[in-house]
Design a protein around this motif. Structure first.
Motif, PDB file in Angstrom:
ATOM      1  N   TYR A  94      47.606  49.885 -40.133  1.00 34.94           N
ATOM      2  CA  TYR A  94      46.270  50.117 -40.697  1.00 34.94           C
ATOM      3  C   TYR A  94      45.304  49.055 -40.188  1.00 34.94           C
ATOM      4  CZ  TYR A  94      42.535  50.191 -44.193  1.00 34.94           C
ATOM      5  OH  TYR A  94      41.318  50.225 -44.813  1.00 34.94           O
ATOM      6  N   TRP A  95      45.724  47.813 -40.219  1.00 37.38           N
ATOM      7  CA  TRP A  95      44.844  46.706 -39.828  1.00 37.38           C
ATOM      8  C   TRP A  95      44.639  46.668 -38.322  1.00 37.38           C
ATOM      9  CZ3 TRP A  95      41.815  45.144 -43.357  1.00 37.38           C
ATOM     10  CH2 TRP A  95      42.212  45.283 -44.693  1.00 37.38           C
ATOM     11  N   LYS A 137      39.416  57.166 -35.210  1.00 39.86           N
ATOM     12  CA  LYS A 137      40.166  56.343 -36.168  1.00 39.86           C
ATOM     13  C   LYS A 137      40.639  57.205 -37.339  1.00 39.86           C
ATOM     14  CE  LYS A 137      39.943  52.477 -39.298  1.00 39.86           C
ATOM     15  NZ  LYS A 137      39.145  52.335 -40.481  1.00 39.86           N
ATOM     16  N   SER A 185      44.441  57.667 -38.358  1.00 40.63           N
ATOM     17  CA  SER A 185      44.848  57.275 -39.707  1.00 40.63           C
ATOM     18  C   SER A 185      45.543  58.424 -40.434  1.00 40.63           C
ATOM     19  CB  SER A 185      43.639  56.809 -40.518  1.00 40.63           C
ATOM     20  OG  SER A 185      43.109  55.636 -39.950  1.00 40.63           O
ATOM     21  N   HIS A 217      49.243  55.324 -42.296  1.00 45.15           N
ATOM     22  CA  HIS A 217      49.256  53.900 -42.644  1.00 45.15           C
ATOM     23  C   HIS A 217      48.226  53.594 -43.721  1.00 45.15           C
ATOM     24  CE1 HIS A 217      51.024  53.024 -38.458  1.00 45.15           C
ATOM     25  NE2 HIS A 217      51.980  52.913 -39.362  1.00 45.15           N
ATOM     26  N   GLY A 218      48.604  52.726 -44.637  1.00 42.19           N
ATOM     27  CA  GLY A 218      47.704  52.266 -45.682  1.00 42.19           C
ATOM     28  C   GLY A 218      47.417  50.784 -45.528  1.00 42.19           C
ATOM     29  N   PRO A 219      46.542  50.246 -46.355  1.00 41.61           N
ATOM     30  CA  PRO A 219      46.147  48.836 -46.239  1.00 41.61           C
ATOM     31  C   PRO A 219      47.290  47.834 -46.396  1.00 41.61           C
ATOM     32  CG  PRO A 219      44.677  50.009 -47.723  1.00 41.61           C
ATOM     33  CD  PRO A 219      45.793  50.946 -47.384  1.00 41.61           C
ATOM     34  N   GLN A 233      50.001  48.053 -44.674  1.00 43.44           N
ATOM     35  CA  GLN A 233      50.794  48.134 -43.450  1.00 43.44           C
ATOM     36  C   GLN A 233      50.006  47.588 -42.260  1.00 43.44           C
ATOM     37  OE1 GLN A 233      51.353  52.393 -44.100  1.00 43.44           O
ATOM     38  NE2 GLN A 233      53.565  52.023 -43.955  1.00 43.44           N
TER      39      GLN A 233
END
Length: 126
Positions: free
Chosen positions: A102-103, A86, A90, A95-97, A99
């Motif tokens: 990210y999830w 992961k 990442s 990707h950040g929270p 986007q």
């Protein structure tokens, strides 16, 4: 515990509680830094927290100590590598929270850990 259903549910409950605390309350800044690096000391310790918590859960449920240690060591290695994968993804995706990617990665990570617990419970069934 003689009832297999109670054993499975009890052990899954303990593993879920352990996961909640190990992943969301006991992680330190060191554990969260540089997650995409393979030889990451923080991830080593993070996986160790998970492994130790599982060992405690196994002992509380009466799993023989040798089997409990063996499964906990395997969990350490599996958890380490899931988190490393992961971290690599990442780092590469960026990707950040805010986007969806990210999830999705977070969801896959958590699902893999939960599926690991199902295999672990199966491995120690009396």
């Amino acid at each position: 515990m003689s009832d297999p259903v109670s054993f499975v549910l009890g052990l899954l409950f303990l593993l879920q509680a352990k996961h909640l605390f190990a992943d969301f309350y006991l992680q330190t800044a060191r554990m969260l830094r540089d997650r995409g690096r393979y030889m990451h000391v923080g991830r080593f310790y993070h996986a160790g927290v998970h492994s130790a918590g599982s060992l405690i859960a196994f002992v509380l449920m009466g799993v023989p100590l040798g089997l409990a240690v063996a499964v906990s060591v395997v969990e350490w290695a599996v958890h380490f590598h899931i988190d490393w994968a992961k971290g690599v993804w990442s780092d590469r995706s960026g990707h950040g929270p805010d986007q969806a990617g990210y999830w999705r990665a977070f969801g896959v990570d958590q699902a893999l850990h939960q599926w690991t617990y199902l295999v672990m419970v199966w491995a120690v069934l009396p």
